[in-house]
Design a protein around this motif. Structure first.
Motif, short mmCIF file in Angstrom:
data_model
loop_
_atom_site.label_atom_id
_atom_site.label_comp_id
_atom_site.label_asym_id
_atom_site.label_seq_id
_atom_site.Cartn_x
_atom_site.Cartn_y
_atom_site.Cartn_z
N ILE A 195 0.86 -1.19 0.00
CA ILE A 195 0.00 0.00 0.00
C ILE A 195 0.90 1.24 0.00
O ILE A 195 1.86 1.32 0.77
CB ILE A 195 -0.95 -0.01 1.22
CG1 ILE A 195 -2.00 -1.11 1.04
CG2 ILE A 195 -1.64 1.36 1.40
CD1 ILE A 195 -2.81 -1.42 2.28
N GLY A 196 0.58 2.17 -0.89
CA GLY A 196 1.34 3.43 -0.96
C GLY A 196 0.46 4.58 -0.51
O GLY A 196 -0.71 4.64 -0.86
N VAL A 197 1.03 5.45 0.31
CA VAL A 197 0.28 6.62 0.79
C VAL A 197 1.05 7.88 0.42
O VAL A 197 2.23 8.02 0.75
CB VAL A 197 0.07 6.57 2.32
CG1 VAL A 197 -0.74 7.78 2.79
CG2 VAL A 197 -0.60 5.26 2.74
N ASP A 198 0.38 8.78 -0.29
CA ASP A 198 0.98 10.07 -0.63
C ASP A 198 0.31 11.12 0.24
O ASP A 198 -0.81 11.55 -0.02
CB ASP A 198 0.74 10.35 -2.12
CG ASP A 198 1.31 11.69 -2.56
OD1 ASP A 198 1.95 12.37 -1.73
OD2 ASP A 198 1.09 12.06 -3.73
N ARG A 233 -1.42 -11.42 0.32
CA ARG A 233 -0.95 -10.78 1.54
C ARG A 233 -0.31 -9.44 1.17
O ARG A 233 0.47 -9.37 0.22
CB ARG A 233 0.08 -11.69 2.19
CG ARG A 233 0.51 -11.33 3.57
CD ARG A 233 1.41 -12.43 4.12
NE ARG A 233 2.60 -12.63 3.28
CZ ARG A 233 3.72 -11.91 3.39
NH1 ARG A 233 3.82 -10.96 4.28
NH2 ARG A 233 4.75 -12.16 2.60
N VAL A 234 -0.64 -8.39 1.91
CA VAL A 234 0.00 -7.09 1.68
C VAL A 234 1.29 -7.02 2.49
O VAL A 234 1.29 -7.30 3.69
CB VAL A 234 -0.95 -5.93 2.06
CG1 VAL A 234 -0.23 -4.60 1.97
CG2 VAL A 234 -2.17 -5.94 1.16
N ARG A 235 2.40 -6.69 1.82
CA ARG A 235 3.72 -6.74 2.47
C ARG A 235 3.99 -5.59 3.43
O ARG A 235 4.84 -5.71 4.30
CB ARG A 235 4.83 -6.71 1.41
CG ARG A 235 4.63 -7.68 0.26
CD ARG A 235 4.98 -9.09 0.68
NE ARG A 235 4.71 -10.03 -0.39
CZ ARG A 235 5.63 -10.79 -0.98
NH1 ARG A 235 6.89 -10.71 -0.60
NH2 ARG A 235 5.31 -11.63 -1.92
N GLY A 236 3.32 -4.45 3.20
CA GLY A 236 3.58 -3.32 4.07
C GLY A 236 2.99 -2.05 3.49
O GLY A 236 2.40 -2.05 2.42
N VAL A 237 3.18 -0.96 4.24
CA VAL A 237 2.70 0.36 3.81
C VAL A 237 3.89 1.30 3.70
O VAL A 237 4.71 1.38 4.61
CB VAL A 237 1.71 0.95 4.86
CG1 VAL A 237 1.16 2.29 4.38
CG2 VAL A 237 0.59 -0.01 5.17
N GLY A 238 3.96 2.02 2.59
CA GLY A 238 4.96 3.08 2.44
C GLY A 238 4.26 4.41 2.43
O GLY A 238 3.20 4.54 1.81
N ILE A 239 4.81 5.39 3.13
CA ILE A 239 4.16 6.70 3.21
C ILE A 239 5.16 7.80 2.85
O ILE A 239 6.26 7.85 3.41
CB ILE A 239 3.62 6.96 4.64
CG1 ILE A 239 2.68 5.82 5.05
CG2 ILE A 239 2.92 8.32 4.73
CD1 ILE A 239 2.18 5.93 6.47
N GLY A 240 4.76 8.66 1.93
CA GLY A 240 5.60 9.80 1.57
C GLY A 240 5.01 11.07 2.14
O GLY A 240 3.81 11.31 2.03
N VAL A 241 5.84 11.87 2.80
CA VAL A 241 5.36 13.12 3.41
C VAL A 241 6.19 14.31 2.93
O VAL A 241 7.37 14.16 2.62
CB VAL A 241 5.39 13.05 4.97
CG1 VAL A 241 4.69 11.81 5.48
CG2 VAL A 241 6.83 13.12 5.49
N PRO A 242 5.57 15.49 2.90
CA PRO A 242 6.30 16.67 2.42
C PRO A 242 7.14 17.30 3.52
O PRO A 242 6.82 18.37 4.03
CB PRO A 242 5.17 17.62 1.98
CG PRO A 242 4.02 17.26 2.86
CD PRO A 242 4.17 15.81 3.21
N GLY A 243 8.21 16.63 3.91
CA GLY A 243 9.06 17.16 4.97
C GLY A 243 10.15 16.16 5.29
O GLY A 243 10.23 15.09 4.69
#
Lengths: 334, 334
Positions: free
Chosen positions: A15-18, A75-85
């Motif tokens: 899962i990718g989170v922007d 199975r979902v392997r993990g979550v990556g999250i990108g933040v502006p900072g």
């Protein structure tokens, strides 16, 4: 038949989170050997939530996307999250966010991981855009890559040997704050003559308005309804495409300043490829061509010979793809 | 007793060659876990030999040093050679040398290896100085390190994750040719406002002479015997130490220019440590202090917080130590 089975087993879901200043976008992404597909998507407005409520929203939506995948038997392997900072990548701490208040020293990894029950990784958004372009986009197949995003600010991500290079304090890649004039105007960062101080969105507009006030002729003038503050980059972009010399010059100068700073990057790092993205990049060839020319003029010939300077492939999707890809990139590292 | 035996078996011998514009220096070096000792040494003047004769001299002396080691019952693992120019590290090709003529596209590895019968590795000298400082010198224990050498030219070597970072065309590290003034004076490299154009040896002297001609007061004037061309950096160094305000200002300005370019490097790479060496570095605190101050003023605070800027540990021996260490560094890589 056998090959098909192998392909399926090689699929990996993440899962990718922007996490942007305007929207938080989440996606369930399926990766295979050399490609990916977004298989689930969700988004909400950042400003509607304070810190705790926003984290809660993230949890709800991550769990929902996870369930979608489980439904399909993956199975979902993990979550990556990108933040502006800036982010402590190892610990998952968000130090501070540009344009989102209330986010000082927040351990986003610890806040999410126990609730979503899969590994959570947090990184700076420019790093993840660079990762996306490097793995699947304009820099695919290249070992090293410098990715520049030109918008309100000028950010950068560095990929070396297929991995994000973050620096000792997770602060690498601040291309926008490299000086092109030792005694130039003061920048908000405390430096002087930083390239962002010349060609960050507002400074491009400020300079254009200064010239218009000074009496410069331009077709954009007719669209301002008498108010200089109505000027937008889109107006300058569209006027330049219609051969307005004033607007063409503005973009050429953007390219010239950016070229000077990229020549520095080229002389220091001798990269194979530079990917340029972000809002300003929409002006495309208007500034890309002058920029390429200036880099060739200024940087070492030998470093320019094999150098590619290209527009980004993913525009606003780079963040989410990079975030999702981070989970796999990190697994490869170990 | 057992431990002693292990220590001996952990010793590794290599030969390091520092191929300079004035001397070629060769050394047999013994390495153990965390240290080294030069156990044999030989040198000859570069200008006395044309290309083929110089290679022949190298062969003779390498074989002699190898024999010294064999006499002690130790196998030499290989030869590392540092040259003042760009090198195809993978193939061992010297593209060109600064200050030594007749060396265009010479495969030095192929010329030597069949004759000395041990592996030969060739690299740029600034890379090897950086490697020496990183493995055993001022940057020992640090994963990443930027090494700057200030002399006739301003060179740089980059160590990332304990390895030399060379770039796609083996041309990385050209810190001297990063611009600090977009519209500054033309540099021999074709760029404009390169930092070397301000503080390479001859430009420091040129600027000092310009000011002296203009009537500036200084204690160095008495030592010129009426000829400005007699001015040396040593004079400016010694006068500054004796509190000559003119000379102190010259060094402060060297520090200021170098600080501006290092702030760029810091904002881009966020390194843990920067090592400064080379002839100019002998002026030490005279310019190191202003330089450190300017870096702190200009670069991102967070990147400065953990940053060390230190003088090099090995002065003229860095090249030979780095060359010898290259053989082991390369083995570790594989």
């Amino acid at each position: 038949m056998k090959q098909d089975r192998r392909k399926v087993s090689n699929c990996r879901y993440t899962i990718g989170v922007d996490f942007g200043g305007t929207f938080v976008k989440l996606a369930l992404v399926r990766f295979w050997e050399k490609g990916f597909r977004i298989e689930g998507f969700s988004s909400f407005e950042t400003k509607n939530y304070n810190k705790d409520a926003l984290i809660e929203q993230m949890v709800i939506r991550i769990i929902k996307l996870k369930a979608e995948s489980t439904y399909k038997g993956n199975r979902v392997r993990g979550v990556g999250i990108g933040v502006p900072g800036r982010v402590d990548f190892d610990k998952g701490i968000v130090f501070d966010l540009t344009n989102v208040s209330g986010w000082k020293n927040v351990n986003l990894k610890d806040a999410l991981q126990p609730k979503v029950k899969i590994p959570v990784l947090v990184d700076n958004d420019a790093n993840l855009m660079a990762l996306a372009e490097s793995k699947f986009g304009a820099a695919k197949g290249h070992k090293d890559c410098i990715c520049v995003t030109m918008g309100t600010g000028i950010g950068g991500g560095i990929i070396l040997n297929h991995k994000v290079y973050r620096g000792i304090s997770f602060a690498a890649g601040e291309i926008g704050h490299m000086t092109i004039n030792e005694n130039g105007p003061l920048c908000i960062c405390g430096g002087k003559g930083c390239v962002e101080r010349y060609i960050g969105n507002r400074y491009i507009l400020e300079e254009a308005i200064r010239r218009l006030r000074g009496g410069a002729k331009s077709s954009v003038r007719a669209k301002l309804n008498g108010r200089y503050s109505n000027l937008t980059l889109e107006m300058l972009n569209s006027a330049a495409r219609k051969k307005d010399p004033f607007s063409i010059l503005i973009w050429q100068e953007v390219g010239k300043h950016m070229g000077a700073v990229l020549a520095n990057v080229v002389n220091l790092l001798n990269p194979e490829i530079i990917v340029v993205g972000g809002g300003v990049a929409k002006a495309g060839a208007l500034f890309l061509e002058p920029m390429r020319r200036i880099v060739k003029e200024r940087a070492f010939q030998v470093s320019c010979r094999n150098l590619k300077i290209v527009a980004s492939k993913f525009s606003n999707k780079a963040g989410i793809i990079g975030a999702a890809a981070l989970v796999l990139a990190n697994k490869e590292k170990k």
